[in-house]
Design an enzyme around this catalytic site. Structure first.
Site, mmCIF file in Angstrom:
data_model
loop_
_atom_site.group_PDB
_atom_site.id
_atom_site.type_symbol
_atom_site.label_atom_id
_atom_site.label_comp_id
_atom_site.label_asym_id
_atom_site.label_seq_id
_atom_site.Cartn_x
_atom_site.Cartn_y
_atom_site.Cartn_z
ATOM 1 N N GLU A 1 1.724 2.119 13.113
ATOM 2 C CA GLU A 1 0.676 2.093 12.212
ATOM 3 C C GLU A 1 -0.672 1.259 12.856
ATOM 4 O O GLU A 1 -0.462 -0.037 12.574
ATOM 5 C CB GLU A 1 1.123 1.563 11.090
ATOM 6 C CG GLU A 1 0.152 1.838 9.801
ATOM 7 C CD GLU A 1 -0.826 0.621 9.616
ATOM 8 O OE1 GLU A 1 -2.084 0.786 10.515
ATOM 9 O OE2 GLU A 1 -0.826 -0.351 8.897
ATOM 10 N N VAL B 1 2.115 -4.516 24.174
ATOM 11 C CA VAL B 1 2.454 -3.272 24.740
ATOM 12 C C VAL B 1 2.286 -3.174 26.363
ATOM 13 O O VAL B 1 2.930 -2.685 27.168
ATOM 14 C CB VAL B 1 2.523 -2.235 23.931
ATOM 15 C CG1 VAL B 1 0.777 -1.854 24.158
ATOM 16 C CG2 VAL B 1 3.200 -1.021 24.502
ATOM 17 N N GLU B 2 0.998 -3.847 26.682
ATOM 18 C CA GLU B 2 0.504 -3.513 28.113
ATOM 19 C C GLU B 2 1.481 -4.454 29.007
ATOM 20 O O GLU B 2 1.426 -4.253 30.186
ATOM 21 C CB GLU B 2 -0.660 -4.183 28.044
ATOM 22 C CG GLU B 2 -1.657 -3.045 27.546
ATOM 23 C CD GLU B 2 -1.933 -2.913 25.967
ATOM 24 O OE1 GLU B 2 -2.781 -2.418 25.470
ATOM 25 O OE2 GLU B 2 -1.364 -3.967 25.469
ATOM 26 N N ARG C 1 0.020 4.333 1.995
ATOM 27 C CA ARG C 1 0.345 4.034 3.626
ATOM 28 C C ARG C 1 1.769 4.044 3.992
ATOM 29 O O ARG C 1 2.297 4.702 4.638
ATOM 30 C CB ARG C 1 -0.297 2.756 4.014
ATOM 31 C CG ARG C 1 0.310 2.108 5.305
ATOM 32 C CD ARG C 1 0.018 0.703 5.221
ATOM 33 N NE ARG C 1 0.461 -0.159 6.728
ATOM 34 C CZ ARG C 1 1.798 -0.557 6.876
ATOM 35 N NH1 ARG C 1 2.738 -0.550 5.907
ATOM 36 N NH2 ARG C 1 2.169 -1.208 7.932
ATOM 37 N N GLU D 1 -10.235 -3.065 15.543
ATOM 38 C CA GLU D 1 -9.006 -3.643 15.994
ATOM 39 C C GLU D 1 -8.849 -2.975 17.421
ATOM 40 O O GLU D 1 -7.968 -3.501 18.010
ATOM 41 C CB GLU D 1 -7.915 -3.773 15.055
ATOM 42 C CG GLU D 1 -8.114 -4.237 13.674
ATOM 43 C CD GLU D 1 -6.794 -4.307 12.760
ATOM 44 O OE1 GLU D 1 -5.708 -4.260 13.225
ATOM 45 O OE2 GLU D 1 -7.118 -4.522 11.436
ATOM 46 N N GLY E 1 3.642 -2.403 17.551
ATOM 47 C CA GLY E 1 2.898 -3.557 16.771
ATOM 48 C C GLY E 1 3.817 -3.189 15.563
ATOM 49 O O GLY E 1 3.269 -2.902 14.281
ATOM 50 N N HIS F 1 -5.450 -0.018 1.281
ATOM 51 C CA HIS F 1 -5.916 -1.192 1.549
ATOM 52 C C HIS F 1 -6.870 -1.410 2.695
ATOM 53 O O HIS F 1 -7.753 -2.369 2.861
ATOM 54 C CB HIS F 1 -4.889 -2.050 2.156
ATOM 55 C CG HIS F 1 -4.252 -1.788 3.637
ATOM 56 N ND1 HIS F 1 -3.580 -0.640 3.997
ATOM 57 C CD2 HIS F 1 -4.689 -2.344 4.826
ATOM 58 C CE1 HIS F 1 -3.389 -0.641 5.221
ATOM 59 N NE2 HIS F 1 -4.193 -1.610 5.816
ATOM 60 N N GLU G 1 6.167 -6.472 19.116
ATOM 61 C CA GLU G 1 5.263 -7.141 18.267
ATOM 62 C C GLU G 1 4.494 -8.439 19.070
ATOM 63 O O GLU G 1 5.396 -9.193 19.736
ATOM 64 C CB GLU G 1 6.030 -7.928 17.198
ATOM 65 C CG GLU G 1 5.379 -8.691 16.143
ATOM 66 C CD GLU G 1 3.885 -8.058 15.741
ATOM 67 O OE1 GLU G 1 3.190 -8.885 15.951
ATOM 68 O OE2 GLU G 1 4.055 -7.079 15.435
ATOM 69 N N ASP H 1 0.837 -1.156 -0.064
ATOM 70 C CA ASP H 1 0.126 0.012 0.058
ATOM 71 C C ASP H 1 0.827 1.284 0.102
ATOM 72 O O ASP H 1 1.290 1.574 1.184
ATOM 73 C CB ASP H 1 -0.894 0.034 1.402
ATOM 74 C CG ASP H 1 -2.025 1.083 1.280
ATOM 75 O OD1 ASP H 1 -1.717 2.110 0.741
ATOM 76 O OD2 ASP H 1 -3.020 0.995 1.957
ATOM 77 N N SER I 1 2.903 -10.852 17.935
ATOM 78 C CA SER I 1 2.659 -12.082 17.385
ATOM 79 C C SER I 1 4.301 -12.787 17.455
ATOM 80 O O SER I 1 5.156 -12.111 17.089
ATOM 81 C CB SER I 1 2.327 -11.947 15.828
ATOM 82 O OG SER I 1 2.729 -13.255 15.204
#
Length: 628
Positions: free
Chosen positions: A391, A371-372, A283, A400, A307, A550, A329, A280, A331
């Site tokens: 982002e 992040v928490e 973006r 989200e 993120g 996107h 991150e 994108d 994930s």
């Protein structure tokens, strides 16, 4: 006469014997299947599907707590009230599943148009005795859903009071219990519009004396069927007898959130998603320009990337001269990927500053956590970060719910006066015409008129938000600002909001003629303003007037089109506002966007009124949309 009576009795006897044989065969079949299940796996390994939604739980108790708190269905309470034995409870489960499949309320029998409408309609049962009469039907002894593990496991005996032995430290999760139960505007059944209150079935239920538009806020008390659930919820906290219940509730809420978070972060393990985002150009170039073209901001700065995904923004920050980049991150897979990419580009910051490539500049460190939970992984001094970049935007900007995490990071680690990129976000709204629907396609299909299909498609579209591209040529009103956020100063509770907007027909295209407005299109812009990006401010826009992204746009379709025209249009007689004879010159909107009951989803409520050129007004029933 006597002979006929004897024949009838004989027939009834044979029928009863056949039914008893069928019941015996059925019970034997259940026993065999239960034994097979027990042989295959332990109860604790089963997944139990909720009676009303798609959530699954590892235990019946957790599932029934969820049903009671979220869907107003107290399985154990109903069993006790009705004195249901095993087979009666068995029937109850199948009965409820059958009603939900037909979008019908298990309690009052009201049939809803969609599963979403049913979720909004669900309420505590007023008279469970009526339900018991329905359970007399033996058809509910047949499983409604194949391989329904709940049918084999619900009768585990009375709940053990000691089962909820979770540490009372979790009481913090529910210290304001009202917010747990009222995180969904859908549960507010009544909305007031133009002096009348409409429920979900579009029926007028009461008069509103002040005639003002109003919608129950997700942070306010819920009133449903004459009961004040906000007060009931708060009473749980005040009653020490309910401490065990509150701890159990905390467990259920935590499990729901964890399940959704796992699914959410897991979805970002797909490289296809990251390719779409990086490809994108609108973006990625906006962030690249903000980071690379503002040297005085980035040079020597400590940057936090919330993120980070593949780490593309962290790489830009390192390239721009940042002294340290903390890339967060959640994930696990993507955290590993981002770490390897940083190493491959000589930008990884090792823990010892001596590991890895000698050419490593020691800039980027990737932390795998939310992040928490960052304090549990690494030690970062509060208010020690110069720049916070993320982002975080989702469909309709807020889908989200990642903005809350960004604001959490801002309040804990960003220096006073530190930069947040982007630092502004604005949601816009406009009305779209027939060209923004599928009607033109269906009106001419290889020379055949299939507009009947098109009309049905448009009617169905009014039930759900749609993420798609709208061409700016299809807009029939001006664009208006719905809500603006200053990310540097806004409070976390401002993420949920209610705002008003006024749309006017576009004079340049309507030429004083009436045209149909079929709904609204929402889009957003985020700004990297001169407040922080002094050398090169930039804007990231998802507008229909700019190249597509996107994110596309978010479309809310009216239940019926509203005819609009400029204020110079002369209305005919006393026709209703919004019709071709008396088009609206203005459309008044009241829109609420708030966190939905389902974590990371949002609810959008829409109240619409039209004003004719003669000053007369007309309002339409409120609409509810769930972006999930």
């Amino acid at each position: 006469m006597s002979k006929n009576l004897m024949e009838t009795e004989e027939t009834n006897r044979l029928t009863r014997e056949e039914e008893e044989e069928d019941d015996e065969d059925s019970r034997e079949a259940w026993t065999e299947e239960e034994n097979e299940e027990d042989g295959d796996e332990n109860d604790e390994d089963l997944e139990f599907l909720c009676l009303f939604c798609d959530f699954k739980y590892s235990s019946c108790d957790a599932l029934f707590d969820h049903c009671r708190l979220t869907h107003f269905f107290d399985f154990n309470g109903i069993r006790k009230d009705l004195g249901l034995d095993f087979y009666g409870s068995f029937k109850l489960i199948n009965y409820v599943r059958s009603q939900v499949a037909d979008n019908r309320c298990w309690s009052c029998g009201v049939c809803c148009q969609s599963k979403q409408d049913l979720q909004s309609h669900l309420h505590p049962s007023v008279n469970t005795k009526d339900v018991k009469l329905l359970l007399d039907d033996d058809k509910y002894l047949n499983p409604f859903m194949r391989e329904d593990s709940l049918l084999y496991s619900f009768d585990g005996g009375e709940e053990d009071e000691d089962e909820c032995n979770t540490s009372f430290e979790k009481e913090e999760i529910v210290k304001d219990f009202g917010s747990v139960c009222i995180d969904d505007d859908d549960t507010a059944e009544e909305t007031e519009l133009n002096g009348e209150t409409y429920n979900k079935d579009k029926k007028t239920v009461m008069a509103c004396p002040n005639g003002h538009l109003s919608l129950a806020s997700s942070s306010k008390i819920i009133t449903e069927n004459g009961m004040d659930y906000g007060e009931n919820a708060r009473s749980v906290e005040s009653d020490p007898k309910d401490k065990q219940s509150r701890v159990c509730i905390a467990d259920v809420v935590e499990k729901d959130i964890k399940k959704i978070n796992d699914s959410y972060f897991g979805s970002y393990s797909s490289f296809g998603i990251h390719r779409d985002m990086i490809s994108d150009k609108i973006r990625t170039d906006a962030y690249r320009q903000a980071l690379l073209k503002n040297h005085s901001l980035l040079n020597g700065a400590v940057v936090m990337d919330v993120g980070c995904g593949t780490g593309i923004l962290s790489l830009f920050a390192a390239q721009a001269g940042a002294s340290r980049v903390i890339s967060i991150e959640a994930s696990e897979k993507m955290a590993t990927v981002a770490t390897q990419i940083a190493k491959d580009n000589g930008l990884w910051r090792s823990k010892t500053d001596s590991e890895g490539n000698k050419s490593c500049t020691g800039v980027i460190e990737v932390v795998n956590c939310m992040v928490e939970d960052l304090d549990k992984s690494i030690q970062i001094q509060p208010h020690s970060v110069d720049i916070l970049v993320s982002e975080w935007m989702g469909y309709c900007l807020l889908y989200e719910s990642m903005l809350s995490s960004v604001l959490f990071a801002r309040d804990r680690w960003l220096k006073p006066g530190g930069a947040i990129l982007p630092d502004t976000a604005t949601i816009f709204v406009a009305g779209f015409g027939k060209g923004g629907t599928s009607l033109p396609f269906w009106e001419n299909v290889y020379g055949f008129n299939m507009s009947y299909i098109g009309k049905e498609v448009v009617e169905d579209a009014a039930k759900f938000p749609i993420v798609d591209i709208i061409n700016h040529h299809d807009l029939v009103t001006n664009a208006a600002v719905l809500q603006s956020f200053d990310l540097a100063t806004m409070k976390p509770d401002e993420v949920d909001f209610t705002a008003t907007a006024e749309l006017e027909a576009k004079n340049d295209t309507l030429d004083h003629k009436a045209t149909a407005c079929f709904g609204l299109v929402l889009w957003f812009e985020t700004g990297f303003t001169s407040r922080f990006c002094k050398e090169m401010p930039t804007v990231l826009s998802t507008s229909p007037y700019t190249p597509k992204t996107h994110w596309s746009q978010t479309i809310l379709t009216f239940r019926e089109p509203i005819s609009v025209a400029s204020s110079k249009f002369t209305a005919e007689g006393s026709a209703a506002v919004g019709t071709d004879a008396c088009p609206a010159s203005k459309i008044l909107l009241r829109i609420s966007i708030a966190h939905a009951t389902q974590h990371r989803c949002i609810d959008i409520s829409l109240e619409t009124a039209g004003v004719g050129s003669d000053g007369r007004k007309r309002s339409w029933p409120a609409q509810m949309f769930n972006l999930t």
